[in-house]
Design a protein around this motif. Structure first.
Motif, PDB file in Angstrom:
ATOM      1  N   GLU A  24       5.552  -3.619  -4.754  1.00 32.01           N
ATOM      2  CA  GLU A  24       4.629  -2.461  -5.340  1.00 32.01           C
ATOM      3  C   GLU A  24       4.627  -2.275  -6.829  1.00 32.01           C
ATOM      4  O   GLU A  24       3.480  -2.272  -7.203  1.00 32.01           O
ATOM      5  CB  GLU A  24       4.865  -1.007  -4.803  1.00 32.01           C
ATOM      6  CG  GLU A  24       4.795  -0.783  -3.141  1.00 32.01           C
ATOM      7  CD  GLU A  24       3.571  -1.244  -2.563  1.00 32.01           C
ATOM      8  OE1 GLU A  24       2.567  -1.608  -3.553  1.00 32.01           O
ATOM      9  OE2 GLU A  24       3.428  -1.059  -1.148  1.00 32.01           O
ATOM     10  N   MET A  40       0.733  -1.156  -0.126  1.00 27.18           N
ATOM     11  CA  MET A  40       0.005   0.203  -0.059  1.00 27.18           C
ATOM     12  C   MET A  40       0.949   1.215   0.000  1.00 27.18           C
ATOM     13  O   MET A  40       2.141   1.239  -0.534  1.00 27.18           O
ATOM     14  CB  MET A  40      -0.861  -0.201   1.291  1.00 27.18           C
ATOM     15  CG  MET A  40      -1.915   1.017   1.165  1.00 27.18           C
ATOM     16  SD  MET A  40      -3.089   0.431  -0.112  1.00 27.18           S
ATOM     17  CE  MET A  40      -3.139   1.990  -1.026  1.00 27.18           C
ATOM     18  N   HIS A  89      -0.451  -8.648  -2.578  1.00 26.27           N
ATOM     19  CA  HIS A  89       0.735  -8.633  -1.779  1.00 26.27           C
ATOM     20  C   HIS A  89       0.736  -9.873  -1.061  1.00 26.27           C
ATOM     21  O   HIS A  89       2.157  -9.968  -0.541  1.00 26.27           O
ATOM     22  CB  HIS A  89       0.596  -7.491  -0.809  1.00 26.27           C
ATOM     23  CG  HIS A  89       0.842  -6.026  -1.228  1.00 26.27           C
ATOM     24  ND1 HIS A  89       2.062  -5.673  -2.147  1.00 26.27           N
ATOM     25  CD2 HIS A  89       0.333  -5.047  -1.346  1.00 26.27           C
ATOM     26  CE1 HIS A  89       2.088  -4.645  -2.520  1.00 26.27           C
ATOM     27  NE2 HIS A  89       0.906  -4.244  -2.027  1.00 26.27           N
ATOM     28  N   GLU A 105      -1.510  -4.531   3.445  1.00 28.56           N
ATOM     29  CA  GLU A 105      -1.133  -6.045   3.070  1.00 28.56           C
ATOM     30  C   GLU A 105      -1.125  -6.800   4.087  1.00 28.56           C
ATOM     31  O   GLU A 105      -0.031  -7.670   4.190  1.00 28.56           O
ATOM     32  CB  GLU A 105      -0.446  -6.155   1.893  1.00 28.56           C
ATOM     33  CG  GLU A 105       1.185  -5.484   2.466  1.00 28.56           C
ATOM     34  CD  GLU A 105       1.509  -4.288   1.796  1.00 28.56           C
ATOM     35  OE1 GLU A 105       0.417  -3.457   1.785  1.00 28.56           O
ATOM     36  OE2 GLU A 105       2.752  -3.985   1.526  1.00 28.56           O
ATOM     37  N   HIS A 162      -5.285  -5.165  -5.121  1.00 31.00           N
ATOM     38  CA  HIS A 162      -4.170  -4.777  -4.748  1.00 31.00           C
ATOM     39  C   HIS A 162      -3.480  -5.472  -3.442  1.00 31.00           C
ATOM     40  O   HIS A 162      -2.310  -5.879  -3.503  1.00 31.00           O
ATOM     41  CB  HIS A 162      -3.982  -3.246  -4.765  1.00 31.00           C
ATOM     42  CG  HIS A 162      -2.540  -2.706  -4.493  1.00 31.00           C
ATOM     43  ND1 HIS A 162      -1.849  -2.184  -5.521  1.00 31.00           N
ATOM     44  CD2 HIS A 162      -1.983  -2.645  -3.368  1.00 31.00           C
ATOM     45  CE1 HIS A 162      -0.614  -1.848  -4.936  1.00 31.00           C
ATOM     46  NE2 HIS A 162      -0.760  -2.101  -3.661  1.00 31.00           N
ATOM     47  N   GLU A 163      -4.291  -5.281  -2.542  1.00 31.13           N
ATOM     48  CA  GLU A 163      -3.765  -5.694  -1.342  1.00 31.13           C
ATOM     49  C   GLU A 163      -3.591  -7.405  -1.255  1.00 31.13           C
ATOM     50  O   GLU A 163      -2.425  -7.897  -0.868  1.00 31.13           O
ATOM     51  CB  GLU A 163      -4.486  -5.299  -0.105  1.00 31.13           C
ATOM     52  CG  GLU A 163      -4.851  -3.856   0.175  1.00 31.13           C
ATOM     53  CD  GLU A 163      -3.514  -3.096   0.065  1.00 31.13           C
ATOM     54  OE1 GLU A 163      -2.296  -3.604   0.394  1.00 31.13           O
ATOM     55  OE2 GLU A 163      -3.858  -1.609   0.119  1.00 31.13           O
ATOM     56  N   TYR A 209       5.595   2.058  -7.943  1.00 33.89           N
ATOM     57  CA  TYR A 209       4.319   1.387  -8.606  1.00 33.89           C
ATOM     58  C   TYR A 209       4.272   1.493  -9.668  1.00 33.89           C
ATOM     59  O   TYR A 209       4.087   0.657 -10.516  1.00 33.89           O
ATOM     60  CB  TYR A 209       3.203   2.220  -7.848  1.00 33.89           C
ATOM     61  CG  TYR A 209       2.786   2.292  -6.239  1.00 33.89           C
ATOM     62  CD1 TYR A 209       1.999   1.438  -5.711  1.00 33.89           C
ATOM     63  CD2 TYR A 209       3.623   2.804  -5.283  1.00 33.89           C
ATOM     64  CE1 TYR A 209       1.859   1.416  -4.162  1.00 33.89           C
ATOM     65  CE2 TYR A 209       3.654   2.538  -3.918  1.00 33.89           C
ATOM     66  CZ  TYR A 209       2.502   2.033  -3.375  1.00 33.89           C
ATOM     67  OH  TYR A 209       2.293   1.912  -2.190  1.00 33.89           O
TER      68      TYR A 209
HETATM   69 ZN   LIG Z   1       0.890  -1.933  -2.208  1.00 35.95          ZN
END
Ligand SMILES: [Zn+2]
Length: 578
Positions: free
Chosen positions: A362, A1, A343, A315, A339-340, A423
């Motif tokens: 990321e 994150m 991870h 995450e 997204h999380e 990212y």
């Molecule tokens: Zn992230």
């Protein structure tokens, strides 16, 4: 994150309720956001490792927390076992000095208060004797106090004392930036992972405390409070998280393509059942995407866990924080959850040993949303999502700098870090690599990096540490090619390569202009009228025959990350508006 571009979304989020509620209750003595202050030592996470800490293998931690909302305090006991690699007569452990120890025992023997000190957040315990290499030592640390209250979790860290709509406690913690030491005594650098952690979280009556790993049952205390017990193996240092609220839960079993059955849980706030069910319905297809392309869910013998939080997300291993308020998006899935969840593979299964290599977390974490868009809907969705990321690339600082650096030196542009580029530029580098080596080799490289082996199956791997150099080795192993030139430009230089085009008569001349004239033999697609051709550029240049009147588009599918003056002008315009 954590991304420099995300706080805009956060502004409409849910945090902030805690202070308003506290003010309404007239609770003037409670800590405000950002309080109590943290020392520079506690704010720091990662970087060069203290030799006394590098000497410790962290075997296990048994962490008991009492969450006390009336005074916004934590009371805690940590029983932690270490095995020194060389003889030692001290333990050096990171712990926020706001959570001062009141008692410490070593292997059951209570120490005098003079045996420890914690002037700035690094707790040094003088052991009663010298411990030999390989001789385990167990410290019992009783500590507590007012934990640091996050100003803007998860972009800074601490505890979040929030309330549900009906005024009940909604509590969360994050520690990615400042590190685990704001919550528990730990080794605050990525390789400081304990082998296992047991958690015992005592919460007011009627509240629940979903946490990391496998649920071990509830103990009811004589005063009616409940203690929620959990156990997790190999947690990331910043993964340990407390979440307390009057949660409800949805659960189901997932039958994996690898033959195992994985329990899935989503803890959500009361009154949100319909929205919660819709989010939960995304779990299984998302899991199938990752298992199909990357490999087995890394924590299948524990759980898939997601908990609704008053901050946007994080995450936390097997208990991912979700605070995206069920926002809908044109791609048809919740990017924050996705997204999380990514991870769990990129961050929790493979953990970068040095924050310098956090593009592995990321860059991959960010790339997985367009990759999922491609998997679900095809190329148009992928291109749209990639384009959105392309416009956020800054190119001010290289993604990696080849030295030991702290979390904030990576995430914070104000501290000289590449910030959001880990990212978006990371994702675009992966997009380019995927085209260069093809889908199969791309996922083979990814799998090797995540599991350290090409044939992962449930039970034949454990979480591992990775680095940029490992990744380059994985690319070499899978492709049989040396792609140093690719990583030297994309990871180690701030500026992007520029593809210079010139038409002359019936010729099109192309060459790569690179920082420091680095070699860059990147091929490129060229569309000449209706004919698409792939042009090799082994020495960074190419000349192709193009009829004088032909319409030419270079790299029409945007396969390659390269300098775009249009994007630079667009970004400069955005800056002027601010
Ligand atoms: Zn992230």
């Amino acid at each position: 994150m954590r991304s420099i571009n995300l706080p805009r979304l956060f502004a409409s989020g849910l945090v902030g309720i805690s202070l308003i509620a506290a003010a309404a209750a007239g609770a003037a003595s409670l800590p405000k956001k950002g309080e109590p202050p943290l020392t520079a030592q506690t704010q720091r996470s990662g970087g060069p490792v203290d030799p006394d800490q590098a000497n410790l293998q962290f075997d296990s931690a048994d962490l008991s927390f009492e969450v006390l909302p009336e005074t916004e305090q934590l009371k805690a006991v940590a029983v932690e076992s270490f095995t020194p690699k060389a003889p030692t007569d001290k333990l050096v452990i990171d712990l926020d000095k706001n959570l001062e120890p009141s008692a410490i025992a070593i292997d059951g023997q209570k120490l005098a208060a003079s045996a420890w000190s914690n002037p700035d957040g690094r707790l040094t315990i003088t052991l009663p004797r010298t411990y030999a290499a390989g001789e385990r030592v167990t410290a019992t640390i009783t500590y507590g106090g007012v934990p640091h209250v996050a100003v803007n979790a998860p972009w800074d860290d601490g505890v979040v004392w929030s309330k549900t709509k009906d005024g009940r406690l909604w509590f969360a913690t994050t520690s990615e930036g400042y590190g685990c030491d704001i919550l528990w005594p730990c080794l605050d650098f990525p390789e400081g992972e304990p082998g296992k952690v047991a958690l015992h979280i005592t919460v007011p009556k009627g509240l629940k405390a979903p946490s990391n790993g496998v649920f071990q049952g509830i103990d009811t205390r004589p005063d009616g409070r409940e203690t929620w017990n959990w156990e997790i193996k190999h947690p990331n240092t910043y993964a340990i998280a407390l979440n307390v609220a009057p949660y409800e839960v949805i659960t189901a079993d997932y039958k994996s393509r690898f033959g195992n059955t994985i329990p899935m849980f989503y803890w959500y706030l009361p009154g949100e059942e319909e929205q919660a069910k819709k989010l939960f319905a995304e779990f299984a297809p998302t899991l199938d995407f990752f298992e199909s392309n990357v490999g087995p869910y890394p924590f299948g013998d524990e759980k898939v866990g997601v908990v609704e939080t008053p901050h946007l997300g994080m995450e936390h291993q097997t208990i991912n924080a979700y605070g995206n308020a069920y926002k809908k998006a044109p791609e048809g899935f919740d990017w924050l959850f996705q997204h999380e969840f990514s991870h769990e593979w990129f961050g929790n299964q493979v953990t970068a040993a040095n924050w310098d290599d956090y593009w592995i977390h990321e860059g991959y974490g960010e790339y997985m949303q367009p990759a999922y868009g491609l998997w679900r809907e095809g190329f148009a969705r992928y291109a749209t999502m990639m384009d959105d990321q392309r416009n956020k690339i800054v190119n001010a600082v290289p993604i990696t700098r080849g030295r030991w650096i702290t979390e904030e030196e990576v995430y914070e542009p104000s501290k000289g870090g590449p910030g959001g580029d880990i990212y978006y530029k990371g994702a675009w580098m992966l997009h380019t690599l995927r085209w260069l080596i093809g889908d199969k080799q791309f996922w083979d490289v990814t799998r090797l990096e995540v599991y350290g082996r090409s044939d992962p199956k449930p039970g034949n791997f454990t979480p591992r540490f990775g680095s940029t150099r490992d990744y380059e080795d994985d690319v070499r192993k899978v492709t049989g090619k040396d792609l140093d030139w690719f990583f030297d430009v994309y990871l180690r230089k701030a500026e992007l390569p520029e593809l210079v085009e010139a038409r002359s008569g019936d010729k099109l001349n192309l060459f790569w202009l690179t920082p420091d004239n680095l070699p860059f033999p990147m091929p490129v697609e060229v569309l000449v009228d209706d004919k698409l051709m792939k042009v090799d550029m082994p020495d960074g240049t190419a000349t192709i025959d193009v009829p004088a009147g032909a319409h030419v588009v270079v790299d029409p599918y945007a396969r390659v990350l390269k300098r775009s003056r249009a994007v630079e002008d667009y970004r400069a315009g955005l800056k002027l508006k601010q």
